[in-house]
Every structure is written in C-alpha cells, then in structure tokens.
Design a protein around this motif. Structure first.
Motif, PDB file in Angstrom:
ATOM      1  N   LEU A   1       0.826  -1.200   0.000  1.00 57.59           N
ATOM      2  CA  LEU A   1       0.000   0.000   0.000  1.00 57.59           C
ATOM      3  C   LEU A   1       0.864   1.255   0.000  1.00 57.59           C
ATOM      4  N   LYS A   2       1.958   1.220   0.704  1.00 55.95           N
ATOM      5  CA  LYS A   2       2.878   2.366   0.765  1.00 55.95           C
ATOM      6  C   LYS A   2       3.460   2.658  -0.615  1.00 55.95           C
ATOM      7  N   LEU A   3       3.803   1.611  -1.377  1.00 55.12           N
ATOM      8  CA  LEU A   3       4.308   1.808  -2.741  1.00 55.12           C
ATOM      9  C   LEU A   3       3.254   2.475  -3.632  1.00 55.12           C
ATOM     10  N   LYS A   4       2.000   2.024  -3.515  1.00 53.19           N
ATOM     11  CA  LYS A   4       0.922   2.626  -4.294  1.00 53.19           C
ATOM     12  C   LYS A   4       0.704   4.077  -3.871  1.00 53.19           C
ATOM     13  N   TYR A   5       0.769   4.315  -2.570  1.00 49.83           N
ATOM     14  CA  TYR A   5       0.614   5.674  -2.051  1.00 49.83           C
ATOM     15  C   TYR A   5       1.706   6.584  -2.619  1.00 49.83           C
ATOM     16  N   ASP A   6       2.953   6.118  -2.579  1.00 50.91           N
ATOM     17  CA  ASP A   6       4.075   6.921  -3.089  1.00 50.91           C
ATOM     18  C   ASP A   6       3.861   7.276  -4.560  1.00 50.91           C
ATOM     19  N   ALA A   7       3.416   6.302  -5.360  1.00 54.10           N
ATOM     20  CA  ALA A   7       3.186   6.546  -6.790  1.00 54.10           C
ATOM     21  C   ALA A   7       2.044   7.546  -6.987  1.00 54.10           C
ATOM     22  N   MET A   8       0.960   7.392  -6.222  1.00 55.23           N
ATOM     23  CA  MET A   8      -0.167   8.311  -6.340  1.00 55.23           C
ATOM     24  C   MET A   8       0.215   9.717  -5.890  1.00 55.23           C
ATOM     25  N   GLN A   9       1.056   9.798  -4.870  1.00 50.00           N
ATOM     26  CA  GLN A   9       1.492  11.097  -4.355  1.00 50.00           C
ATOM     27  C   GLN A   9       2.331  11.836  -5.412  1.00 50.00           C
ATOM     28  N   VAL A  10       3.239  11.129  -6.061  1.00 45.74           N
ATOM     29  CA  VAL A  10       4.066  11.733  -7.120  1.00 45.74           C
ATOM     30  C   VAL A  10       3.176  12.209  -8.266  1.00 45.74           C
TER      31      VAL A  10
ATOM     32  N   GLN B   1       2.631  16.163  -9.541  1.00 47.48           N
ATOM     33  CA  GLN B   1       2.858  16.574 -10.932  1.00 47.48           C
ATOM     34  C   GLN B   1       1.606  17.234 -11.522  1.00 47.48           C
ATOM     35  N   LYS B   2       0.455  16.608 -11.297  1.00 50.13           N
ATOM     36  CA  LYS B   2      -0.791  17.157 -11.838  1.00 50.13           C
ATOM     37  C   LYS B   2      -1.128  18.493 -11.182  1.00 50.13           C
ATOM     38  N   LYS B   3      -0.897  18.602  -9.900  1.00 50.84           N
ATOM     39  CA  LYS B   3      -1.183  19.852  -9.178  1.00 50.84           C
ATOM     40  C   LYS B   3      -0.288  20.968  -9.704  1.00 50.84           C
TER      41      LYS B   3
ATOM     42  N   ASN C   1     -11.846  23.707 -14.570  1.00 52.91           N
ATOM     43  CA  ASN C   1     -12.779  23.130 -13.600  1.00 52.91           C
ATOM     44  C   ASN C   1     -12.779  21.605 -13.673  1.00 52.91           C
ATOM     45  N   ALA C   2     -12.714  21.065 -14.893  1.00 50.77           N
ATOM     46  CA  ALA C   2     -12.671  19.604 -15.053  1.00 50.77           C
ATOM     47  C   ALA C   2     -11.389  19.031 -14.455  1.00 50.77           C
ATOM     48  N   LEU C   3     -10.264  19.699 -14.716  1.00 46.32           N
ATOM     49  CA  LEU C   3      -8.991  19.252 -14.142  1.00 46.32           C
ATOM     50  C   LEU C   3      -9.007  19.327 -12.619  1.00 46.32           C
ATOM     51  N   GLN C   4      -9.600  20.392 -12.074  1.00 45.10           N
ATOM     52  CA  GLN C   4      -9.696  20.534 -10.616  1.00 45.10           C
ATOM     53  C   GLN C   4     -10.562  19.435 -10.019  1.00 45.10           C
ATOM     54  N   THR C   5     -11.648  19.077 -10.687  1.00 49.18           N
ATOM     55  CA  THR C   5     -12.513  17.991 -10.218  1.00 49.18           C
ATOM     56  C   THR C   5     -11.751  16.671 -10.198  1.00 49.18           C
ATOM     57  N   ASP C   6     -10.999  16.398 -11.266  1.00 49.63           N
ATOM     58  CA  ASP C   6     -10.192  15.173 -11.311  1.00 49.63           C
ATOM     59  C   ASP C   6      -9.152  15.160 -10.189  1.00 49.63           C
ATOM     60  N   LEU C   7      -8.534  16.298  -9.958  1.00 51.59           N
ATOM     61  CA  LEU C   7      -7.525  16.397  -8.901  1.00 51.59           C
ATOM     62  C   LEU C   7      -8.166  16.199  -7.529  1.00 51.59           C
ATOM     63  N   ASN C   8      -9.355  16.746  -7.338  1.00 56.80           N
ATOM     64  CA  ASN C   8     -10.070  16.542  -6.077  1.00 56.80           C
ATOM     65  C   ASN C   8     -10.397  15.068  -5.846  1.00 56.80           C
ATOM     66  N   ASP C   9     -10.791  14.372  -6.917  1.00 54.98           N
ATOM     67  CA  ASP C   9     -11.054  12.931  -6.806  1.00 54.98           C
ATOM     68  C   ASP C   9      -9.788  12.182  -6.411  1.00 54.98           C
ATOM     69  N   GLU C  10      -8.663  12.604  -6.977  1.00 52.48           N
ATOM     70  CA  GLU C  10      -7.390  11.977  -6.638  1.00 52.48           C
ATOM     71  C   GLU C  10      -7.035  12.218  -5.170  1.00 52.48           C
ATOM     72  N   VAL C  11      -7.345  13.416  -4.672  1.00 53.95           N
ATOM     73  CA  VAL C  11      -7.103  13.734  -3.266  1.00 53.95           C
ATOM     74  C   VAL C  11      -7.920  12.809  -2.366  1.00 53.95           C
ATOM     75  N   VAL C  12      -9.171  12.580  -2.736  1.00 52.65           N
ATOM     76  CA  VAL C  12     -10.035  11.686  -1.949  1.00 52.65           C
ATOM     77  C   VAL C  12      -9.423  10.283  -1.898  1.00 52.65           C
TER      78      VAL C  12
END
Length: 196
Positions: A37-46, A50-52, A105-116
């Motif tokens: 899970l930590k490996l997946k978290y690290d990849a999602m965080q990177v 980048q997207k942010k 707005n669409a990009l922000q929505t996608d980024l918010n979903d990623e944050v969740v």
C-alpha cells in the motif's frame, strides 16, 4: 439480549476501506500489505504533485491572460469602442477564456477525486501503522487533518452501560479480530504494550 451493546458505525474509516476496494486495492493486516500500500501511495502522491503543479501553472497563465483581456476591454470602452479587428480579437480571447474555465474546472474535479483516493489510502496506512506497531512516520492527509487517531473499534463502560463501537473492518475475519479485541477489554483485559 445481553447487556453489552455492539454498534457498527459507518464513518470516514469504513468509507476509506470501501474507497480503496473500489480502486481494486484489498488491504491485508500484515507488514507486506503495508509495504504494498505504501508503494501505491508513493506513486499516487508523485502523480498528484505533478498534476497539481501542471494545474497551478495553467491557472497562472489563465489569470494572466484574463487580466490582460479585462484591461484591454476597459481601455477600449474608455476610448468609446474598439475597431472591428480589435473587437474580433477580444471576442476570440473571450471564447478561449470561457473554454479554459471549463477545462480548468474539469482538471480541478479530477484532482479533487485523486485527493479523496490518496486520503483514503492515508487513513488505511495510518490504521496499519497503529495495528502493526510500526516505527514509521504517520501520514498526513492532503488539504485537511483529522487529528484523531485511527481506531477500528472502541469499548466504553459508563453509567449508561457497556458498548463496543466498531468503525472499520475489511473482511469478516477482521471483524472477528476487532470484536475479540474489544470483548477482551469488556472482560477487563488491558492493552499489551509489548509489540511482540
């Protein structure tokens, strides 16, 4: 029919478990599950960083062009109106600004979903840290801080009676483990401080 009430409480802990399950991530209760899970978290965080960064850059460009557009419109209005060429140029810029707002707005929505999704992972990682007594730093959620420790279940006893609140379980086996742990407290057993 006994005196000990057991409540299954749905809150952010179980919601996080279900969120990861929808992402196809099944979390076990061992160190290997934590490491995966930590490996997946690290990849999602990177990926999130980048997207942010890309979104922030795009928003800055948008704001700059929006300010220039508004300044030009104000200038042309003070002059009594724009020539046909300038008017067409301003209309084209307005159309770009309008379409860019929708895209941002669409990009922000996608980024918010990623944050969740990342926050769900954080909640479960912190639960594993606590459950496995791991000597690692706890993880912070993006954009908000819960402040409370993650607990799968809690036993309480007061003048109103005894009860167990169960907040999170992945499988029936985990539910049995959490219940057994809290029933131990109901029988008067304290936590064991030795991580072994």
């Amino acid at each position: 029919d006994g005196n000990l009430k057991i409540n299954l409480v749905y809150d952010f802990r179980q919601e996080a478990t279900e969120k990861l399950s929808k992402l196809g991530i099944v979390v076990g209760g061992d160190k290997a599950a934590y490491n995966a899970l930590k490996l997946k978290y690290d990849a999602m965080q990177v990926d999130y960083i980048q997207k942010k960064s890309a979104l922030d850059t795009r928003v800055a460009v948008f704001k700059s062009r929006q300010s220039a557009y508004e300044a030009e419109v104000t200038y042309q209005n003070k002059r009594g109106g724009a020539s046909r060429d300038i008017y067409n140029t301003l209309n084209a810029e307005k159309a770009w600004l309008d379409s860019e707002v929708l895209a941002l707005n669409a990009l922000q929505t996608d980024l918010n979903d990623e944050v969740v999704n990342i926050n769900a992972m954080v909640i479960v990682l912190n639960r594993l840290v606590t459950t496995l007594n791991l000597n690692v730093d706890r993880f912070n959620e993006i954009g908000q801080e819960r402040g409370a420790e993650f607990e799968e279940g809690v036993y309480t006893s007061d003048v109103g009676g005894e009860e167990i609140d169960i907040y999170q379980f992945d499988t029936n086996a985990m539910l049995v483990r959490v219940l057994a742990h809290e029933l131990g407290h109901a029988l008067g057993l304290a936590h064991v401080s030795d991580p072994r």
